[in-house]
Structures are given as structure tokens and as C-alpha cells.
Design an enzyme around this catalytic site. Structure first.
Site, PDB file in Angstrom:
ATOM      1  N   CYS A 167      -1.499  41.851   3.129  1.00 15.44           N
ATOM      2  CA  CYS A 167      -2.169  42.921   2.322  1.00 15.44           C
ATOM      3  C   CYS A 167      -2.687  42.097   0.961  1.00 15.44           C
ATOM      4  O   CYS A 167      -1.935  41.598   0.240  1.00 15.44           O
ATOM      5  CB  CYS A 167      -1.334  44.022   1.695  1.00 15.44           C
ATOM      6  SG  CYS A 167      -2.357  45.310   0.677  1.00 15.44           S
TER       7      CYS A 167
ATOM      8  N   HIS B 117      -8.601  48.897  10.809  1.00 18.28           N
ATOM      9  CA  HIS B 117      -9.276  48.943   9.654  1.00 18.28           C
ATOM     10  C   HIS B 117     -10.717  48.903  10.037  1.00 18.28           C
ATOM     11  O   HIS B 117     -11.231  48.028  10.695  1.00 18.28           O
ATOM     12  CB  HIS B 117      -9.160  47.810   8.407  1.00 18.28           C
ATOM     13  CG  HIS B 117      -7.558  47.855   7.932  1.00 18.28           C
ATOM     14  ND1 HIS B 117      -6.543  47.471   8.665  1.00 18.28           N
ATOM     15  CD2 HIS B 117      -7.119  48.210   7.095  1.00 18.28           C
ATOM     16  CE1 HIS B 117      -5.350  47.480   8.187  1.00 18.28           C
ATOM     17  NE2 HIS B 117      -5.822  47.749   6.678  1.00 18.28           N
TER      18      HIS B 117
ATOM     19  N   CYS C 110     -10.458  45.326  -0.775  1.00 10.64           N
ATOM     20  CA  CYS C 110      -9.422  44.764   0.368  1.00 10.64           C
ATOM     21  C   CYS C 110      -9.484  43.242   0.626  1.00 10.64           C
ATOM     22  O   CYS C 110     -10.490  42.699   0.984  1.00 10.64           O
ATOM     23  CB  CYS C 110     -10.099  45.593   1.590  1.00 10.64           C
ATOM     24  SG  CYS C 110      -8.874  45.207   2.756  1.00 10.64           S
TER      25      CYS C 110
END
Ligand code: PYC
Length: 315
Positions: free
Chosen positions: A88, A203, A233
Site C-alpha cells: 500500500c 482495484h 493510490c
């Protein structure tokens, strides 16, 4: 009563909840094995930490653990309202700013162990953080399919630490007032691309023109549990860099300013790791802010002690 110590931050608007103490004991060994132990033996912790009533669908958790890989300052497992993330980007930036806040690290390079590989985070003197992410690549270019309620869609499947489907929807305004519509469209696209033989895609990233003078592109990213990423992101930007590199649209070490749906930006750049195979080393830079220090109280007598499980049409 379980007590879990957390620090919350946000990176370009996207929250990260770092678990400092009181999380599940996942033992030792590679992080890829420990995330499986988390999933199969301690999933209630995931839900209790990030889901309502203590959190919300948008919160990404980051469990700090002892690293396995040599030279790492910490291991980290990222999780969300419905499961676990490989890496992440916004979360790694949030974690580093949290570790700076705690006085555990200062400016310089720091290796982090994750379930999908080691990433190197650089804390800069101005407080921004660069994350040299895991090797990223495009798996398939130009997948074309029909999406009920959306029409014909064409895009790429790429890995940037998580799996993405990247596309442009002409005429679609990427602005925060449209998130319900963008969420609906992205979710339909995800279901359709999964049915096309890409079940790994969790995603969906929609692209459009940048709004800021220095920007190259704006995105809307829908995460696995139907929350949209408030930041641009980090893993999605890595997947985008892999596609740009493969198409020859961006050169090595050239900045790519990726705006998110709120207008906050990450700056990405890449180096080739294996040009013939299309594998790049992406680096994403952004800023985060610490916003809370707290202790979560988990009382088994509370009917929602372990959170209200997020429900999507797939769960
Ligand atoms: O920044 O990589 C990221 C990310 C993934 C999901 C939410 N943010």
C-alpha cells in the site's frame, strides 16, 4: 478487554491506521506466511480495527511486525474493510510519517518488509516520503470487453503491489461530486474484467486529464471493498508507471505527477529492471500527516467488539 494502540494519519486524504501495540501475534517467518496467519486465524482483529464502529470502509490498517528480511526496520501488513493488501503506497508513506512522529526513524532510507517484497522508504528533510515500490509490470495491454450499464471498455491489467485494471472512460468527469457514479461504473468494470479471466484484479483505476498546472493525469481508484481511494493510490500509480514505460510514453527518471480524485498528488518515476520483460522499479513520493493517537478498547461483551463486517455484493 483487549487494548490496541493505534496512530492515525492521512496521506493525500486517504487514512492509515498504524497498529503500534496490541495486535495479533502472527509468529515469525516471511511476511507472505504471516499475512495468511492473519487471514485465517485473526481476521476478527482486521475487522475490529478498521471497520465501523471504530473505523469506516475507507480506513486502511497497517500492522507493524518484526521484519523477516535482513536490514528492514519493520515488517508491515496492510489490511482494509474486506481483506488484505499486498502493498500500500499511501499506507507506507503514512507508516513512515508515523514512525517519524514516534521518534523511531529520522530522515534517510529505511527498508520495510511486506508480504509482496521489500520496499525502501526515504524520509526527506521536508517531511515528504518516497517509496521505492516492488517491481511492477503490465500483464496485458488493451483488454476490450462490454460492461453492462457502461458500454465497451478497453484497458490494461497491471501489477503495482496490488492488481489493477486501468482505463479511461471518455466523457466521465473525475471529480469528487461524481463518486457515486464513478464507484458504480468501476464496480461494474471490476466484475466484468474478473469474468474476462482476470480474477486477480481487485482495484479499478479510471484516468482522465489533470486539473493542476503541474499534473499529468487525474485518477479515481476503487478499492476491493468498494471504498474509493482519497489519495492518488501509490500501488495504482506504480501500475500506471509500468504501463507508461511499456508504451514508451514516459522515460526513465522522469517525473509523472498523478492527481487523485481530491486533487492531491503523488509524484512517480521509474527505472527499468528488465526492459525486455517490461518490469520497472517504481518510486512514488507523497506527504502524510499524523491526525490521532488512540487506544482501541475491544470488549467481548460488546456485540460489535470485532467490528461491523463490511458487506459488498461479493461478500
Ligand atoms: O496507496 O497503494 C495505495 C493504496 C491501495 C489501496 C489504497 N491505497
Amino acid at each position: 478487554m483487549h487494548r490496541i494502540q493505534i496512530i492515525d494519519s492521512h496521506t493525500g486524504g486517504e487514512p492509515t491506521r498504524v497498529v503500534i501495540a496490541g495486535g495479533p501475534d502472527l509468529g515469525d517467518g516471511p511476511l507472505s506466511g504471516r499475512v495468511e496467519r492473519f487471514r485465517t486465524g485473526f481476521d476478527a482483529y482486521r475487522s475490529g480495527i478498521v471497520n465501523e464502529p471504530r473505523g469506516s470502509d475507507v480506513v486502511v490498517g497497517a500492522l507493524c511486525v518484526e521484519p523477516h528480511e535482513p536490514g528492514c526496520i519493520a515488517g508491515v501488513i496492510f489490511f482494509n474493510n474486506v481483506g488484505y493488501l499486498g502493498m500500500c503506497g499511501h499506507g507506507a508513506i503514512g507508516l513512515m510519517v508515523t514512525l517519524v512522529h514516534l521518534g523511531r526513524v529520522g530522515p534517510g532510507e529505511h527498508r520495510l518488509d511486506t508480504p509482496v517484497g521489500v520496499v525502501v522508504a526515504t524520509v526527506h528533510g521536508d517531511g515528504s516520503v518516497s517509496v521505492a515500490n516492488v517491481p511492477s509490470h503490465r500483464k496485458v495491454k488493451g483488454v476490450v470487453f462490454d460492461v453492462p450499464g457502461v458500454g465497451r471498455v478497453a484497458g490494461d491489467v497491471a501489477w503495482g503491489g496490488n492488481w489493477f485494471f486501468l482505463t479511461e472512460l471518455p466523457g466521465e468527469e473525475l471529480e469528487v461530486g461524481n463518486v457515486e457514479r464513478l464507484t458504480d461504473r468501476s464496480w461494474r468494470i471490476r466484475q466484468a474484467v474478473n469474468a474476462q479471466g482476470f480474477p486477480e484484479v481487485d482495484h479499478v483505476e479510471l484516468f482522465g486529464p489533470a486539473r493542476s498546472p503541474g499534473g499529468h493525469s487525474r485518477n479515481f481508484v476503487l478499492c476491493p471493498g468498494k471504498a474509493y481511494d482519497r489519495s492518488p493510490c501509490g500501488t495504482g500509480t506504480s501500475a500506471k508507471l509500468a504501463c507508461l514505460a511499456a508504451d514508451g510514453k514516459l522515460g526513465e527518471d522522469v517525473d509523472w505527477v498523478q492527481e487523485g480524485i481530491l486533487g492531491t498528488a503523488f509524484t512517480g518515476r521509474f527505472r527499468w529492471l528488465d526492459r525486455a520483460a517490461g518490469i520497472v522499479a517504481p518510486r512514488v513520493t507523497g506527504t502524510a500527516h499524523v491526525i490521532a493517537e488512540a487506544t482501541l478498547l475491544l470488549d467481548e461483551g460488546d456485540p460489535f467488539c470485532w467490528g461491523i463486517r463490511a458487506v459488498t455484493s461479493e461478500s
